[in-house]
Every structure is written in structure tokens, then in C-alpha cells.
Enzyme design. Sequence first.
Site, mmCIF file in Angstrom:
data_model
loop_
_atom_site.group_PDB
_atom_site.id
_atom_site.type_symbol
_atom_site.label_atom_id
_atom_site.label_comp_id
_atom_site.label_asym_id
_atom_site.label_seq_id
_atom_site.Cartn_x
_atom_site.Cartn_y
_atom_site.Cartn_z
ATOM 1 N N GLY A 20 0.303 -1.110 0.483
ATOM 2 C CA GLY A 20 0.011 0.059 0.172
ATOM 3 C C GLY A 20 0.756 1.624 0.058
ATOM 4 N N GLU A 164 13.851 -10.380 -3.870
ATOM 5 C CA GLU A 164 14.169 -9.474 -3.414
ATOM 6 C C GLU A 164 14.406 -8.157 -4.949
ATOM 7 O OE1 GLU A 164 14.327 -7.815 -0.392
ATOM 8 O OE2 GLU A 164 13.664 -9.968 0.444
ATOM 9 N N HIS A 167 11.432 -6.393 -5.440
ATOM 10 C CA HIS A 167 11.066 -5.219 -4.798
ATOM 11 C C HIS A 167 11.774 -4.529 -5.291
ATOM 12 C CE1 HIS A 167 8.555 -6.084 -1.616
ATOM 13 N NE2 HIS A 167 9.534 -7.503 -1.197
#
Length: 203
Positions: A20, A164, A167
Amino acid sequence: MSTEVTARTVPPYNHFTQIGDPVLRVRAEEVPPERLDSHEINDIVDQMVKVLRHYDCVGVAAPQLGVPLRIIVMEFREGKRAQFTAEDYEQRKMSPLPLSVFINPKIEIITDAQHTHPEGCMSVRGFSGQVARYDRVRVTGIGMLGTPSELELVGWSARIAQHEMDHLNGIIYVDRMDVSSFTCINWPQINASGGRAVIAFDK
């Protein structure tokens, strides 16, 4: 680099941003060459390592601490073996991964073989889902804290690296998971407590 991005890099949070937060959905920026040896970048790396170990997790990408830069930290300590059954440890091809820190990393898939296993994320606290990942990858970049500039990873360590790296590109594992497998990992405790259980976002 924009003023907004610069303002968010000092200091990094000491907790994990949660799904979010817009920082998790943008492509992180490369660290410019002139900033590689800066106090700012060294402080960010140090904080990432501290958070990794404080939360006893296996990977952190800078955006998870509110920093939109291409930096990842990975570690799978031998002591984590006790957190898994012997069957899961073997089936998921887990093995120790020494502390590995990369700035501006790149990842190369070096096998077509994939495996599907449960995967969680400190930025989606309390949940997991089944995610297919490639079995073998090569990570290259600027190694920090004794990390070589190239690592070839297999099994669970390869999964950590792919997670990772996602991300850094604004991708969260929920984007890749089998949606029907999405699970609240605390559901037994929630039922046993009559719904009075809490998902904690700190250690």
C-alpha cells in the site's frame, strides 16, 4: 535524482514498509557512481543489515525501508535451519547464505527449472502464498561488506534473490503467487483466540 527521492533516503526507516505504501510500487533508482562511497549509502546499508537481523528475516530491499534505491541485502543463517522441518529444509533446497549486499544488482536466470513453494514477505506481514521461482540464478553488481561482485545461487537462496530483485522493480510476491493459495499464516491462532489475535508489525 529528484528532491523528493533524496529526502526519503536519509535516514531509512527501521521497520518494514507495508503493501500500500507507494514506495513499494515504483522502480527503484540506481545509485549514481559518485554516491557509492558516501556516508549516506553506507548508513543505508548498515541500517538494512540491522533490520534484517533484528527481524530475523532472509532478505531486505531498500524500498522496504522507504528508500527507492537499488540495494538488496540477503542472509540465510545456519541457525534458521531449526525453524523448518528437515523435510521442508531439504525439499525447498535451503542452505546457508552468508551476508550478501549488492548495490545496483542485476539478475540472470541460468536454468529453465522452476519450483513452487510458500513464500512470504515482511511487507505483507502475516500472509503467504505459493510462488514459482527459477532454481538457479546469477546475481551481479557492486558487492558491499565483503560480498563478491558475482554470486551464483541455487534453490532457496535463488528464491531470496528473485524476491528482493522484484522489490526493486515495484513487484511484490502477491503479483506472482497462485491467488488461491493466499493464506493468513496466523489463522489457527486467530480461531483459537476467538478472533482476538494480533498481527504485529514490529519485532
